[in-house]
Design an enzyme around this catalytic site. Structure first.
Site, short mmCIF file in Angstrom:
data_model
loop_
_atom_site.label_atom_id
_atom_site.label_comp_id
_atom_site.label_asym_id
_atom_site.label_seq_id
_atom_site.Cartn_x
_atom_site.Cartn_y
_atom_site.Cartn_z
N ASP A 195 -134.14 103.38 -25.87
CA ASP A 195 -132.93 103.81 -25.16
C ASP A 195 -131.96 104.57 -26.06
O ASP A 195 -130.82 104.82 -25.68
CB ASP A 195 -132.23 102.60 -24.51
CG ASP A 195 -131.75 101.58 -25.53
OD1 ASP A 195 -131.86 101.84 -26.76
OD2 ASP A 195 -131.26 100.50 -25.12
N ASP A 200 -128.36 94.66 -38.78
CA ASP A 200 -127.95 93.82 -37.66
C ASP A 200 -128.55 92.43 -37.76
O ASP A 200 -129.41 92.16 -38.60
CB ASP A 200 -128.34 94.48 -36.32
CG ASP A 200 -129.67 95.23 -36.39
OD1 ASP A 200 -130.54 94.84 -37.19
OD2 ASP A 200 -129.83 96.21 -35.64
N GLU A 216 -125.99 100.05 -28.52
CA GLU A 216 -126.62 100.41 -27.25
C GLU A 216 -125.83 101.54 -26.58
O GLU A 216 -124.71 101.87 -27.00
CB GLU A 216 -126.70 99.17 -26.36
CG GLU A 216 -127.62 98.06 -26.92
CD GLU A 216 -129.12 98.37 -26.80
OE1 GLU A 216 -129.50 99.56 -26.78
OE2 GLU A 216 -129.91 97.41 -26.74
N HIS A 263 -130.81 103.62 -29.09
CA HIS A 263 -129.92 102.88 -29.99
C HIS A 263 -130.33 103.07 -31.44
O HIS A 263 -131.51 103.27 -31.74
CB HIS A 263 -129.83 101.39 -29.62
CG HIS A 263 -131.07 100.58 -29.85
ND1 HIS A 263 -131.67 99.83 -28.85
CD2 HIS A 263 -131.83 100.36 -30.95
CE1 HIS A 263 -132.72 99.20 -29.35
NE2 HIS A 263 -132.84 99.51 -30.62
C1 F6R Z 1 -133.53 96.99 -36.31
C2 F6R Z 1 -132.71 97.87 -35.51
C3 F6R Z 1 -133.23 98.60 -34.32
C4 F6R Z 1 -134.70 99.01 -34.41
C5 F6R Z 1 -135.14 99.62 -33.08
C6 F6R Z 1 -136.60 100.01 -33.11
O1 F6R Z 1 -132.79 96.47 -37.39
O2 F6R Z 1 -131.57 97.97 -35.80
O3 F6R Z 1 -132.44 99.75 -34.11
O4 F6R Z 1 -134.87 99.94 -35.44
O5 F6R Z 1 -134.93 98.70 -32.06
O6 F6R Z 1 -137.38 98.85 -33.18
P1 F6R Z 1 -138.93 98.94 -33.50
O7 F6R Z 1 -139.05 99.47 -34.87
O8 F6R Z 1 -139.43 97.52 -33.42
O9 F6R Z 1 -139.53 99.84 -32.48
#
Ligand code: F6R
Length: 257
Positions: free
Chosen positions: A137, A66, A144, A139
């Site tokens: 959440d 992303d 989301e 994702h």
């Molecule tokens: C990052 C992504 C997100 C993260 C998720 C967890 O490229 O796509 O899905 O993996 O938000 O974030 P952290 O690792 O910072 O807790």
């Protein structure tokens, strides 16, 4: 899903690095890479292996999950720059800049950029091994809750929870976090041949429980992975704390080692 539970993020990340290195030694070419804090220790292990000569991404391709929309190209927290610092160059993992692919978050037509990105993954032959983290959440990527479970790479809005969680990368200011992103869709992620999801910390425990043991539901997007036949989930104790079937997961893990 194979579920491995480790005492610390460091032990889980060492196992993750072992799995990644084995896949690339066995001929994997296209690496799907996550950002955020979760893969930091994994990438550190891969850099160490590169220094030792046991791993290289030279001549391989990496595709980000992303990118924030509207973040400037020189912002240190653009996902391209985060991945560049983690993986690109001889002093990192040998990945060449031209082989790092990220969605184009600054273009006038992000919908077109999303379609182009999806096509570029397919044109490269698809992702061999996809690294995932998980949001509190539920994702994965930035898909989301309550979206299309078959989506292709698209634009999504971030939940308040994700914006609050990611404020730590933007000086603690939720107002500085971009509100939208281009993300690989759930359908795109599901096409990866192998998926390795890491989750650490108590704030992931609910999402992990839903993903592993809950009913498949768009409310918890990561539950879509229950329908993929090659997913490995590596957890620390805190992230595993809500699992009801822990003993069963552990017995199965031991059988597979
Ligand atoms: C990052 C992504 C997100 C993260 C998720 C967890 O490229 O796509 O899905 O993996 O938000 O974030 P952290 O690792 O910072 O807790």
């Amino acid at each position: 899903m194979k579920i491995g539970i480790f005492s610390t993020p460091s032990e889980a990340s060492a196992k993750a690095a072992e799995l990644v290195i084995a896949e690339f030694q066995a001929g994997a070419t296209n690496f799907g890479v996550a950002t955020g804090s979760t893969p930091d220790l994994l990438y550190q292990n891969l850099r160490r292996a590169h220094q030792l000569g046991t791993f290289t991404l030279e001549g391989k391709r990496a595709f980000a999950l992303d990118e924030y929309i509207g973040i400037s190209k020189d912002h240190p927290e653009s996902y391209r720059n985060v991945l560049r610092r983690a993986l690109v160059g001889d002093e990192r993992t040998g990945l060449r800049e031209a082989d790092l692919h990220t969605p184009e978050g600054t273009t006038a037509d992000p919908h077109q950029a999303a379609r182009d990105y999806d096509r570029s993954i397919a044109a490269a032959g698809g992702i061999d091994l996809q690294i995932l983290g998980i949001g509190a959440d539920g994702h994965i990527g930035f898909n989301e809750p309550c979206g299309d479970m078959h989506s292709r790479t698209h634009i999504d809005a971030l939940t308040d929870q994700t914006i609050t969680d990611n404020a730590r990368f933007f000086g603690g200011d939720p107002g500085a976090v971009p509100t939208h992103c281009i993300t690989q869709g759930l359908g795109t992620i599901m096409e990866a041949r192998q998926i390795l999801l890491l989750a650490f910390g108590a704030n992931k425990a609910r999402a992990v429980m839903e993903m592993v043991e809950g009913p498949m539901s768009a409310r918890w997007p990561a539950t879509v992975l229950q329908n993929h036949s090659n997913v490995t989930v590596l957890l620390d104790e805190d992230a595993a704390a809500n699992l009801q079937l822990r003993e069963l997961h552990q017995k199965r893990w031991e059988m597979q080692q």
